[in-house]
Design a protein around this motif. Structure first.
Motif, short mmCIF file in Angstrom:
data_model
loop_
_atom_site.label_atom_id
_atom_site.label_comp_id
_atom_site.label_asym_id
_atom_site.label_seq_id
_atom_site.Cartn_x
_atom_site.Cartn_y
_atom_site.Cartn_z
N HIS A 192 77.80 49.17 2.22
CA HIS A 192 77.65 50.10 1.09
C HIS A 192 78.04 49.46 -0.25
O HIS A 192 78.34 50.18 -1.21
CB HIS A 192 78.48 51.36 1.33
CG HIS A 192 78.19 52.01 2.64
ND1 HIS A 192 76.93 52.44 3.02
CD2 HIS A 192 79.01 52.31 3.69
CE1 HIS A 192 76.98 52.98 4.23
NE2 HIS A 192 78.24 52.90 4.67
N ASP A 193 78.03 48.13 -0.33
CA ASP A 193 78.27 47.47 -1.61
C ASP A 193 77.10 47.78 -2.56
O ASP A 193 75.97 47.96 -2.12
CB ASP A 193 78.40 45.96 -1.42
CG ASP A 193 79.68 45.59 -0.67
OD1 ASP A 193 80.52 46.48 -0.47
OD2 ASP A 193 79.80 44.41 -0.27
N VAL A 194 77.40 47.81 -3.86
CA VAL A 194 76.41 48.21 -4.86
C VAL A 194 76.28 47.11 -5.92
O VAL A 194 77.26 46.49 -6.32
CB VAL A 194 76.81 49.54 -5.53
CG1 VAL A 194 75.83 49.92 -6.63
CG2 VAL A 194 76.89 50.65 -4.49
N ILE A 195 75.04 46.89 -6.37
CA ILE A 195 74.76 45.98 -7.48
C ILE A 195 74.30 46.82 -8.68
O ILE A 195 73.47 47.72 -8.53
CB ILE A 195 73.66 44.97 -7.11
CG1 ILE A 195 74.15 44.00 -6.04
CG2 ILE A 195 73.21 44.19 -8.36
CD1 ILE A 195 75.24 43.05 -6.51
N ALA A 196 74.85 46.53 -9.86
CA ALA A 196 74.45 47.22 -11.09
C ALA A 196 73.97 46.19 -12.10
O ALA A 196 74.59 45.13 -12.26
CB ALA A 196 75.61 48.01 -11.67
N ASN A 197 72.85 46.50 -12.75
CA ASN A 197 72.31 45.64 -13.80
C ASN A 197 72.12 46.46 -15.07
O ASN A 197 71.62 47.58 -15.02
CB ASN A 197 70.98 45.03 -13.38
CG ASN A 197 71.12 44.08 -12.20
OD1 ASN A 197 70.84 44.44 -11.06
ND2 ASN A 197 71.56 42.86 -12.46
N THR A 198 72.53 45.89 -16.21
CA THR A 198 72.36 46.58 -17.48
C THR A 198 70.96 46.31 -18.03
O THR A 198 70.41 45.21 -17.88
CB THR A 198 73.39 46.11 -18.50
OG1 THR A 198 73.36 44.68 -18.60
CG2 THR A 198 74.79 46.54 -18.08
N ASN A 199 70.38 47.32 -18.66
CA ASN A 199 69.08 47.17 -19.31
C ASN A 199 69.24 46.45 -20.65
O ASN A 199 70.34 46.29 -21.16
CB ASN A 199 68.43 48.54 -19.50
CG ASN A 199 68.20 49.25 -18.18
OD1 ASN A 199 67.95 48.61 -17.16
ND2 ASN A 199 68.29 50.58 -18.19
N GLU A 200 68.11 46.04 -21.22
CA GLU A 200 68.16 45.30 -22.48
C GLU A 200 68.74 46.17 -23.59
O GLU A 200 68.40 47.34 -23.73
CB GLU A 200 66.74 44.85 -22.86
CG GLU A 200 66.70 43.98 -24.10
CD GLU A 200 65.29 43.49 -24.41
OE1 GLU A 200 65.11 42.81 -25.43
OE2 GLU A 200 64.38 43.79 -23.62
N GLY A 201 69.64 45.57 -24.34
CA GLY A 201 70.28 46.29 -25.43
C GLY A 201 71.55 47.01 -25.04
O GLY A 201 72.13 47.74 -25.85
N TYR A 202 72.00 46.82 -23.79
CA TYR A 202 73.21 47.49 -23.31
C TYR A 202 74.16 46.44 -22.72
O TYR A 202 73.71 45.43 -22.17
CB TYR A 202 72.88 48.55 -22.26
CG TYR A 202 72.08 49.70 -22.82
CD1 TYR A 202 72.70 50.86 -23.26
CD2 TYR A 202 70.69 49.62 -22.90
CE1 TYR A 202 71.97 51.92 -23.78
CE2 TYR A 202 69.94 50.68 -23.42
CZ TYR A 202 70.58 51.82 -23.86
OH TYR A 202 69.86 52.85 -24.36
N VAL A 203 75.45 46.73 -22.81
CA VAL A 203 76.46 45.83 -22.28
C VAL A 203 77.62 46.66 -21.74
O VAL A 203 77.91 47.75 -22.24
CB VAL A 203 76.97 44.86 -23.38
CG1 VAL A 203 77.68 45.62 -24.48
CG2 VAL A 203 77.86 43.78 -22.79
N VAL A 204 78.26 46.16 -20.68
CA VAL A 204 79.42 46.82 -20.09
C VAL A 204 80.67 46.34 -20.81
O VAL A 204 80.95 45.13 -20.85
CB VAL A 204 79.51 46.54 -18.58
CG1 VAL A 204 80.80 47.13 -18.01
CG2 VAL A 204 78.30 47.13 -17.86
N ALA A 205 81.42 47.29 -21.38
CA ALA A 205 82.61 46.93 -22.14
C ALA A 205 83.78 46.59 -21.23
O ALA A 205 84.40 45.54 -21.36
CB ALA A 205 82.98 48.07 -23.09
#
Length: 285
Positions: free
Chosen positions: A176-189
């Motif tokens: 149940h591990d998860v991968i997250a990808n940010t879309n263009e123009g977004y960043v994880v703080a």
């Protein structure tokens, strides 16, 4: 004799009144006598003026960067301290006649009867055509952990405008591990607990929850009822009988004999009714 004296008194009074009127024209016109000290003009107090700081324009790149000189006012005139040097943005301010500066804002200092503004702002060099990315937050997966294990499952976070989620190993139903990808123009703080930065620029959530395996509750039934078609309502009646008997026993232990006898009587009636139901079903089987 009396008539002469009366006439002389009247004439003297009229003469005094005329003399006062002719001798005091200022009193007749202004209501007060002229003041010799009024010819001296009082000194005029200076007007307090406020100094303004220069501003700047700092768009993308550096080609359009510029400092802006404050506009002149009635009391203050501004000029560049070194107009021959385009990279120097210090400012000189002079007060006009009749004006004075009381408080100096930040950045200003007195200089030989004038005022100097020392430039400190540093222009940026952000490339044109790019905008600062919007900051977004990651969400952790959730789970459903029912009785037993048949209905246990992990729940993937819903996609947002800035983030897409997927299972790290979709071919393995136990992973149940998860991968997250940010879309263009977004960043994880900031990374919440459980998340780490992946090598491909995405983010990995490592699953840690352990599903439970608690037994599911089974409704109370009787052996006779199970073989003779005892309904759900019949099983509920048996449950009520058992609960009533337990309550009666508890009351007897505490000393409330009258109430315990009442409850035992009710339990007996319930047993009798259940027996009639079972007897009828066995007779019609």
């Amino acid at each position: 004799m009396r008539k002469g004296t009366r006439r002389a008194g009247i004439g003297l009074g009229v003469g005094i009144v005329l003399a006062i009127a002719l001798a005091s024209p200022a009193l007749a016109e202004n209501g007060s006598a002229p003041d010799a000290s009024a010819t001296t003009q009082d000194a005029v107090s200076p007007v307090v003026a406020t100094i303004a700081a220069p501003t700047w324009v700092d768009p993308c790149g550096t080609a359009d960067d510029r400092a802006v000189l404050p506009a002149d006012t009635l009391g203050i005139h501004y000029r560049w301290a070194q107009p021959e040097d385009s990279r120097n943005h210090d400012v000189i301010a002079n007060t006009n006649v009749g004006y004075v500066v009381s408080d100096l804002p930040a950045g200003w200092s007195p200089l030989d009867g004038e005022y100097l503004y020392t430039w400190t702002y540093r222009f940026t060099d952000v490339p044109c055509g790019t905008a600062e990315p919007m900051r977004v937050s990651l969400m952790a997966p959730t789970w459903v952990d029912a009785c037993g294990t048949a209905d246990d499952r992990a729940v993937l976070p819903a996609d947002t405008v800035g983030i897409h989620y997927r299972w790290a190993h979709p071919g393995d139903p136990t992973d149940h591990d998860v991968i997250a990808n940010t879309n263009e123009g977004y960043v994880v703080a900031e990374l919440p607990a459980g998340w780490t930065a992946a090598d491909d620029g995405g983010y990995l959530y490592s699953w840690t929850h352990a599903f439970t395996d608690e037994a599911c509750a089974v409704p109370l039934t009787s052996a006779v009822g199970a073989g003779r078609g005892l309904t759900r309502s019949s099983s509920v009646s048996l449950t009520a009988i058992a609960a009533t008997a337990d309550s009666a026993s508890a009351l007897a232990a505490t000393g409330d004999a009258d109430l315990s006898r009442t409850l035992l009587g009710a339990a007996a009636l319930l047993v009798l009714g259940a027996g009639v139901i079972v007897w009828r079903r066995m007779g019609h089987a």
